[in-house]
Design a protein around this motif. Sequence first.
Motif, PDB file in Angstrom:
ATOM      1  N   THR A 175      40.634   2.496 -37.954  1.00 36.44           N
ATOM      2  CA  THR A 175      40.069   2.242 -39.283  1.00 36.44           C
ATOM      3  C   THR A 175      41.075   2.584 -40.370  1.00 36.44           C
ATOM      4  OG1 THR A 175      37.818   2.618 -38.509  1.00 36.44           O
ATOM      5  CG2 THR A 175      38.193   2.850 -40.877  1.00 36.44           C
ATOM      6  N   ALA A 176      41.727   3.728 -40.238  1.00 41.54           N
ATOM      7  CA  ALA A 176      42.740   4.129 -41.232  1.00 41.54           C
ATOM      8  C   ALA A 176      43.876   3.118 -41.278  1.00 41.54           C
ATOM      9  CB  ALA A 176      43.274   5.512 -40.910  1.00 41.54           C
ATOM     10  N   LEU A 177      44.304   2.664 -40.116  1.00 30.43           N
ATOM     11  CA  LEU A 177      45.397   1.693 -40.057  1.00 30.43           C
ATOM     12  C   LEU A 177      44.991   0.366 -40.700  1.00 30.43           C
ATOM     13  CD1 LEU A 177      46.696   2.425 -36.457  1.00 30.43           C
ATOM     14  CD2 LEU A 177      47.815   3.027 -38.617  1.00 30.43           C
ATOM     15  N   LYS A 178      43.763  -0.034 -40.471  1.00 27.04           N
ATOM     16  CA  LYS A 178      43.285  -1.275 -41.087  1.00 27.04           C
ATOM     17  C   LYS A 178      43.175  -1.145 -42.605  1.00 27.04           C
ATOM     18  CE  LYS A 178      41.125  -3.255 -37.032  1.00 27.04           C
ATOM     19  NZ  LYS A 178      39.918  -3.701 -36.363  1.00 27.04           N
ATOM     20  N   ILE A 179      42.772   0.038 -43.086  1.00 23.35           N
ATOM     21  CA  ILE A 179      42.742   0.289 -44.533  1.00 23.35           C
ATOM     22  C   ILE A 179      44.144   0.100 -45.116  1.00 23.35           C
ATOM     23  CG2 ILE A 179      42.518   2.127 -46.283  1.00 23.35           C
ATOM     24  CD1 ILE A 179      40.154   3.207 -44.548  1.00 23.35           C
ATOM     25  N   ALA A 180      45.160   0.539 -44.353  1.00 26.76           N
ATOM     26  CA  ALA A 180      46.556   0.422 -44.796  1.00 26.76           C
ATOM     27  C   ALA A 180      47.156  -0.948 -44.443  1.00 26.76           C
ATOM     28  CB  ALA A 180      47.388   1.541 -44.180  1.00 26.76           C
ATOM     29  N   ARG A 181      46.306  -1.864 -43.978  1.00 23.40           N
ATOM     30  CA  ARG A 181      46.687  -3.253 -43.683  1.00 23.40           C
ATOM     31  C   ARG A 181      47.555  -3.431 -42.437  1.00 23.40           C
ATOM     32  NH1 ARG A 181      44.530  -6.182 -47.822  1.00 23.40           N
ATOM     33  NH2 ARG A 181      44.426  -5.170 -49.838  1.00 23.40           N
ATOM     34  N   TYR A 182      47.403  -2.515 -41.482  1.00 26.54           N
ATOM     35  CA  TYR A 182      48.019  -2.708 -40.170  1.00 26.54           C
ATOM     36  C   TYR A 182      46.934  -3.268 -39.269  1.00 26.54           C
ATOM     37  CZ  TYR A 182      51.636   0.400 -41.992  1.00 26.54           C
ATOM     38  OH  TYR A 182      52.616   0.959 -42.757  1.00 26.54           O
ATOM     39  N   SER A 183      47.177  -4.410 -38.663  1.00 28.48           N
ATOM     40  CA  SER A 183      46.113  -5.048 -37.889  1.00 28.48           C
ATOM     41  C   SER A 183      46.457  -5.313 -36.429  1.00 28.48           C
ATOM     42  CB  SER A 183      45.705  -6.360 -38.558  1.00 28.48           C
ATOM     43  OG  SER A 183      46.813  -7.231 -38.633  1.00 28.48           O
ATOM     44  N   ASP A 184      47.728  -5.204 -36.055  1.00 31.44           N
ATOM     45  CA  ASP A 184      48.120  -5.453 -34.665  1.00 31.44           C
ATOM     46  C   ASP A 184      48.072  -4.129 -33.909  1.00 31.44           C
ATOM     47  OD1 ASP A 184      48.957  -6.610 -32.351  1.00 31.44           O
ATOM     48  OD2 ASP A 184      50.858  -7.355 -33.146  1.00 31.44           O
ATOM     49  N   ILE A 185      46.879  -3.783 -33.436  1.00 30.58           N
ATOM     50  CA  ILE A 185      46.611  -2.465 -32.858  1.00 30.58           C
ATOM     51  C   ILE A 185      46.156  -2.619 -31.410  1.00 30.58           C
ATOM     52  CG2 ILE A 185      45.231  -0.363 -33.072  1.00 30.58           C
ATOM     53  CD1 ILE A 185      44.891  -1.206 -36.104  1.00 30.58           C
ATOM     54  N   ILE A 186      46.785  -1.851 -30.533  1.00 34.66           N
ATOM     55  CA  ILE A 186      46.470  -1.855 -29.105  1.00 34.66           C
ATOM     56  C   ILE A 186      45.935  -0.464 -28.769  1.00 34.66           C
ATOM     57  CG2 ILE A 186      47.455  -2.124 -26.793  1.00 34.66           C
ATOM     58  CD1 ILE A 186      49.789  -3.620 -28.372  1.00 34.66           C
ATOM     59  N   GLU A 187      45.009  -0.392 -27.831  1.00 31.78           N
ATOM     60  CA  GLU A 187      44.429   0.898 -27.452  1.00 31.78           C
ATOM     61  C   GLU A 187      44.619   1.178 -25.966  1.00 31.78           C
ATOM     62  OE1 GLU A 187      40.406   1.647 -28.964  1.00 31.78           O
ATOM     63  OE2 GLU A 187      40.634  -0.186 -30.159  1.00 31.78           O
ATOM     64  N   ALA A 188      44.763   2.469 -25.661  1.00 30.75           N
ATOM     65  CA  ALA A 188      44.795   2.950 -24.283  1.00 30.75           C
ATOM     66  C   ALA A 188      43.940   4.210 -24.215  1.00 30.75           C
ATOM     67  CB  ALA A 188      46.227   3.248 -23.845  1.00 30.75           C
ATOM     68  N   THR A 189      43.172   4.345 -23.130  1.00 28.93           N
ATOM     69  CA  THR A 189      42.250   5.471 -23.011  1.00 28.93           C
ATOM     70  C   THR A 189      42.774   6.611 -22.157  1.00 28.93           C
ATOM     71  OG1 THR A 189      41.137   4.421 -21.145  1.00 28.93           O
ATOM     72  CG2 THR A 189      40.243   3.979 -23.345  1.00 28.93           C
ATOM     73  N   ASN A 190      43.968   6.433 -21.578  1.00 28.41           N
ATOM     74  CA  ASN A 190      44.555   7.510 -20.778  1.00 28.41           C
ATOM     75  C   ASN A 190      46.078   7.352 -20.745  1.00 28.41           C
ATOM     76  OD1 ASN A 190      45.317   5.801 -18.436  1.00 28.41           O
ATOM     77  ND2 ASN A 190      43.100   5.652 -18.115  1.00 28.41           N
ATOM     78  N   GLY A 191      46.740   8.323 -20.178  1.00 23.86           N
ATOM     79  CA  GLY A 191      48.199   8.325 -20.158  1.00 23.86           C
ATOM     80  C   GLY A 191      48.803   7.191 -19.351  1.00 23.86           C
ATOM     81  N   LYS A 192      48.241   6.928 -18.174  1.00 23.96           N
ATOM     82  CA  LYS A 192      48.786   5.860 -17.326  1.00 23.96           C
ATOM     83  C   LYS A 192      48.709   4.502 -18.012  1.00 23.96           C
ATOM     84  CE  LYS A 192      47.953   8.120 -12.930  1.00 23.96           C
ATOM     85  NZ  LYS A 192      47.147   8.170 -11.703  1.00 23.96           N
ATOM     86  N   ASP A 193      47.575   4.228 -18.647  1.00 25.49           N
ATOM     87  CA  ASP A 193      47.415   2.958 -19.364  1.00 25.49           C
ATOM     88  C   ASP A 193      48.351   2.913 -20.581  1.00 25.49           C
ATOM     89  OD1 ASP A 193      46.265   0.411 -19.806  1.00 25.49           O
ATOM     90  OD2 ASP A 193      44.819   1.261 -21.225  1.00 25.49           O
ATOM     91  N   GLY A 194      48.516   4.055 -21.234  1.00 27.27           N
ATOM     92  CA  GLY A 194      49.431   4.131 -22.370  1.00 27.27           C
ATOM     93  C   GLY A 194      50.873   3.842 -21.966  1.00 27.27           C
ATOM     94  N   ILE A 195      51.299   4.397 -20.845  1.00 24.63           N
ATOM     95  CA  ILE A 195      52.662   4.153 -20.337  1.00 24.63           C
ATOM     96  C   ILE A 195      52.826   2.673 -20.001  1.00 24.63           C
ATOM     97  CG2 ILE A 195      54.229   4.594 -18.400  1.00 24.63           C
ATOM     98  CD1 ILE A 195      53.064   7.521 -18.413  1.00 24.63           C
ATOM     99  N   LYS A 196      51.823   2.098 -19.360  1.00 25.47           N
ATOM    100  CA  LYS A 196      51.868   0.679 -18.998  1.00 25.47           C
ATOM    101  C   LYS A 196      52.027  -0.186 -20.255  1.00 25.47           C
ATOM    102  CE  LYS A 196      49.106  -2.958 -16.937  1.00 25.47           C
ATOM    103  NZ  LYS A 196      47.819  -3.500 -17.233  1.00 25.47           N
ATOM    104  N   LYS A 197      51.232   0.111 -21.274  1.00 25.59           N
ATOM    105  CA  LYS A 197      51.288  -0.680 -22.507  1.00 25.59           C
ATOM    106  C   LYS A 197      52.579  -0.429 -23.281  1.00 25.59           C
ATOM    107  CE  LYS A 197      46.419  -1.543 -22.686  1.00 25.59           C
ATOM    108  NZ  LYS A 197      45.111  -1.228 -23.199  1.00 25.59           N
ATOM    109  N   PHE A 198      53.118   0.781 -23.202  1.00 23.07           N
ATOM    110  CA  PHE A 198      54.412   1.075 -23.835  1.00 23.07           C
ATOM    111  C   PHE A 198      55.489   0.176 -23.233  1.00 23.07           C
ATOM    112  CE2 PHE A 198      58.471   3.321 -24.048  1.00 23.07           C
ATOM    113  CZ  PHE A 198      58.526   3.686 -25.386  1.00 23.07           C
TER     114      PHE A 198
END
Length: 133
Positions: free
Chosen positions: A19-42
């Motif tokens: 929400t904060a990022l969207k307020i600042a007009r950043y819209s290309d946002i990806i989410e990860a719910t754990n470390g392994k998924d975060g590493i994969k997306k990185f």
Amino acid sequence: MTKILIIDDESFMRDMIKTALKIARYSDIIEATNGKDGIKKFKEYNLDVVFLDMKLPDIYGGDVLKVFHKNKKINPKCKIIIVSTVNQEEMGQNNHLTLKEAEELGASSWIIKPITHEKIIVAVRKALNNKLY
């Protein structure tokens, strides 16, 4: 367009950051719910900023940061913003990274929870302007 990854197991925290990022007009946002998924997306996406929670259900955030550091050539300009309940007195204790260690591993900044929209927006703008704080 700035691409941002949020790694946090708590949906309300991801939503607050998003929400904060969207307020600042950043819209290309990806989410990860754990470390392994975060590493994969990185490794999968060309990222500009990562918000990294230190207390993840599967991997300590400091270990995720170490993997990012080892794979820095994948996302060489990516800025890492640590989001944690660990305050400065606790840094370096109980296997927590110190602020200096986090910076050496590529962290641009460290936000202590509870966080606000303002803290998030300031952190991302400073990170993108290559300012350490």
